[in-house]
Scaffold this active site. Structure first.
Site, PDB file in Angstrom:
ATOM      1  N   GLY A  40      42.893  42.680  29.171  1.00  0.00           N
ATOM      2  CA  GLY A  40      42.078  41.466  29.130  1.00  0.00           C
ATOM      3  C   GLY A  40      41.120  41.606  27.966  1.00  0.00           C
ATOM      4  O   GLY A  40      41.337  42.413  27.060  1.00  0.00           O
ATOM      5  N   ARG A  41      40.050  40.813  28.028  1.00  0.00           N
ATOM      6  CA  ARG A  41      39.057  40.856  26.938  1.00  0.00           C
ATOM      7  C   ARG A  41      38.547  42.259  26.688  1.00  0.00           C
ATOM      8  O   ARG A  41      38.391  42.694  25.544  1.00  0.00           O
ATOM      9  CB  ARG A  41      37.844  39.984  27.322  1.00  0.00           C
ATOM     10  CG  ARG A  41      38.081  38.507  27.327  1.00  0.00           C
ATOM     11  CD  ARG A  41      36.864  37.809  27.904  1.00  0.00           C
ATOM     12  NE  ARG A  41      36.652  38.219  29.298  1.00  0.00           N
ATOM     13  CZ  ARG A  41      37.054  37.517  30.343  1.00  0.00           C
ATOM     14  NH1 ARG A  41      37.646  36.370  30.166  1.00  0.00           N
ATOM     15  NH2 ARG A  41      36.846  37.938  31.580  1.00  0.00           N
TER      16      ARG A  41
ATOM     17  N   ARG B 151      36.664  49.685  38.133  1.00  0.00           N
ATOM     18  CA  ARG B 151      36.068  49.877  39.451  1.00  0.00           C
ATOM     19  C   ARG B 151      36.610  51.181  40.026  1.00  0.00           C
ATOM     20  O   ARG B 151      37.797  51.505  39.862  1.00  0.00           O
ATOM     21  CB  ARG B 151      36.446  48.737  40.401  1.00  0.00           C
ATOM     22  CG  ARG B 151      35.669  47.451  40.170  1.00  0.00           C
ATOM     23  CD  ARG B 151      34.207  47.593  40.614  1.00  0.00           C
ATOM     24  NE  ARG B 151      33.456  46.353  40.486  1.00  0.00           N
ATOM     25  CZ  ARG B 151      32.764  45.987  39.401  1.00  0.00           C
ATOM     26  NH1 ARG B 151      32.732  46.772  38.337  1.00  0.00           N
ATOM     27  NH2 ARG B 151      32.092  44.854  39.390  1.00  0.00           N
TER      28      ARG B 151
ATOM     29  N   GLU C  85      29.377  54.535  45.303  1.00  0.00           N
ATOM     30  CA  GLU C  85      28.341  54.600  44.275  1.00  0.00           C
ATOM     31  C   GLU C  85      26.992  54.492  44.970  1.00  0.00           C
ATOM     32  O   GLU C  85      26.807  53.557  45.752  1.00  0.00           O
ATOM     33  CB  GLU C  85      28.510  53.464  43.264  1.00  0.00           C
ATOM     34  CG  GLU C  85      29.773  53.645  42.431  1.00  0.00           C
ATOM     35  CD  GLU C  85      29.970  52.573  41.366  1.00  0.00           C
ATOM     36  OE1 GLU C  85      29.086  51.705  41.228  1.00  0.00           O
ATOM     37  OE2 GLU C  85      30.998  52.618  40.685  1.00  0.00           O
TER      38      GLU C  85
ATOM     39  N   ASP D 127      33.119  55.901  34.780  1.00  0.00           N
ATOM     40  CA  ASP D 127      31.825  55.217  34.859  1.00  0.00           C
ATOM     41  C   ASP D 127      31.644  54.622  36.249  1.00  0.00           C
ATOM     42  O   ASP D 127      30.573  54.139  36.583  1.00  0.00           O
ATOM     43  CB  ASP D 127      31.753  54.109  33.796  1.00  0.00           C
ATOM     44  CG  ASP D 127      30.405  53.399  33.803  1.00  0.00           C
ATOM     45  OD1 ASP D 127      29.368  54.111  33.786  1.00  0.00           O
ATOM     46  OD2 ASP D 127      30.366  52.155  33.835  1.00  0.00           O
TER      47      ASP D 127
ATOM     48  N   HIS E 150      27.770  54.204  36.496  1.00  0.00           N
ATOM     49  CA  HIS E 150      28.085  52.765  36.368  1.00  0.00           C
ATOM     50  C   HIS E 150      27.126  52.072  35.387  1.00  0.00           C
ATOM     51  O   HIS E 150      26.348  51.193  35.783  1.00  0.00           O
ATOM     52  CB  HIS E 150      28.031  52.084  37.744  1.00  0.00           C
ATOM     53  CG  HIS E 150      28.822  50.803  37.794  1.00  0.00           C
ATOM     54  ND1 HIS E 150      29.408  50.324  38.933  1.00  0.00           N
ATOM     55  CD2 HIS E 150      29.104  49.890  36.828  1.00  0.00           C
ATOM     56  CE1 HIS E 150      30.017  49.178  38.681  1.00  0.00           C
ATOM     57  NE2 HIS E 150      29.846  48.896  37.394  1.00  0.00           N
TER      58      HIS E 150
HETATM   59  O1  LIG Z   1      30.522  46.433  36.708  1.00  0.00           O
HETATM   60  C1  LIG Z   1      29.887  45.545  36.263  1.00  0.00           C
HETATM   61  C2  LIG Z   1      30.227  44.170  36.395  1.00  0.00           C
HETATM   62  O2  LIG Z   1      31.145  43.832  37.162  1.00  0.00           O
HETATM   63  O3  LIG Z   1      29.576  43.345  35.749  1.00  0.00           O
END
Ligand SMILES: O=CC(=O)O
Length: 360
Positions: A194-195, A277, A306, A301, A325
């Site tokens: 994706g982007r 995620r 979390e 990350d 994160h």
């Molecule tokens: O993890 C960060 C987001 O979903 O913006």
């Protein structure tokens, strides 16, 4: 209470949007006007641009969980959403049937300050006709930049290296000490194009990457042509990638998809990176792959849960770099996310198209 009280207690505060009324309005007139404005609950002390947008709109009254350090407790949240017209949340809040029931029928808009939406029960939202805003695009650059930083920190063993330098491990210059793997002539695999995947590849290309490959639910030729990437199967992605970056959304289909099966097909020299995620990775399988040398390293990350408990086995591994994160954590990006979330919410309440709205 939704009127002019300001500080109630240490972690929680009521903030009221100023109104576009003349300076000589009486307190009573102000209160009457405010009580007719749509009510919004903001689940976090979001960056200033978003709050300013809500305040200056004169369109809503809002109550805020005034802390960025402690998420609003679930019990408190369930109380606070009662009767609200809109909710501005972040990714730590589960927006599910229980919460939507607690909010009741006034709730028309949920705006999340995140690109990810796995914390939202889309089915429940759809069932209730609630519109949903989110914040893609504004964070693409920040996330791509951090992904590159994490990839390099992992592959060139930067965290181990600074630790050795600081703690006396730095003896003489050694020929193979702290050697890692370089991007030049490598194959980079992107799982979920994706982007963000594109932005990562664009940043990695100048490091003389030989080839980009990707997999997704289906080929994405238009996007792929931007980085000259070849569509391959998941198996081929695992087999060919020297660096494999997970950039997909967490869905029931992608949950735990980076597991033993994938890691066992990867090269012993390959590096796995996840800035999407934590739920897309089967963490026990990743631990085994790293501990047994099935793959060379991992940079994460995102984790489950979390924060990852400090005694988690992944923290014992030198070849695993774990960040808390922070992929989108630049001042400018977080402010843009905050502002976009506020704008989505205000537009949604006005019944207009949001700038970024999820199709339910
Ligand atoms: O993890 C960060 C987001 O979903 O913006």
């Amino acid at each position: 209470m939704w009127c002019s009280r300001v500080a109630l207690r240490r972690l929680q505060q009521i903030a009221v949007a100023p109104l576009n009324i003349s300076g000589n309005a009486t307190g009573g007139a102000m209160q009457r006007k405010m009580s007719s404005l749509p009510k919004v609950y903001v689940t976090r002390q979001i960056p200033p641009d978003g709050l300013k947008r809500l305040q200056e709109s004169g369109q809503v009254q809002y109550e805020l969980w005034d802390s960025d350090d402690v998420p609003v407790p679930r019990k408190e949240l369930l109380q606070k959403v009662k009767g609200v017209d809109a909710l501005l949340c972040v990714l730590t809040e589960k927006i599910d049937a229980e919460l939507l029931d607690a909010a009741g029928p006034n709730l028309k808009v949920v705006s999340t300050m995140s690109v990810g939406f796995d914390h939202l029960s889309l089915e429940e939202l759809k069932k209730r006709g609630i519109r949903v805003g989110y914040t893609p695009e504004v964070l693409t650059d920040a996330v791509a930049e951090l992904t590159v930083a994490l990839l390099l920190a992992t592959s060139r063993r930067l965290i181990e290296a600074t630790h050795e330098a600081k703690t006396g491990g730095w003896g003489t210059w050694r020929t193979l000490w702290l050697c890692g793997h370089e991007l030049a002539n490598s194959t980079v695999g992107i799982f979920g194009l994706g982007r963000i995947g594109i932005a990562i590849a664009e940043r990695l290309a100048p490091f003389k990457v030989k080839k980009f490959i990707y997999t997704d639910v289906e080929p994405r030729p238009e996007l792929a042509s931007m980085i000259n990437a070849e569509y391959v199967s998941m198996d081929e992605l695992a087999k060919q990638s020297d660096f494999l970056a997970a950039c997909c959304a967490l869905t029931p289909e992608t949950k735990d998809i980076c597991n033993k099966d994938l890691f066992s097909k990867m090269k012993k020299t390959s590096i796995f990176i996840n800035t999407s995620r934590g739920g897309v990775v089967h963490q026990d399988d990743l631990y085994d792959a790293l501990a047994t040398g099935q793959i060379a390293g991992a940079g994460l990350d995102v984790t489950v849960p979390e924060p990852l408990p400090t005694d988690h086995p992944l923290f014992t591994l030198k070849n695993c770099v774990i960040l808390p994160h922070i992929a989108s954590a630049s001042y400018s990006t977080r402010n843009e996310m905050s502002s976009l979330a506020a704008n989505n919410l205000l537009l949604g309440l006005r019944g207009q198209p949001m700038i970024k709205e999820l199709k339910l």
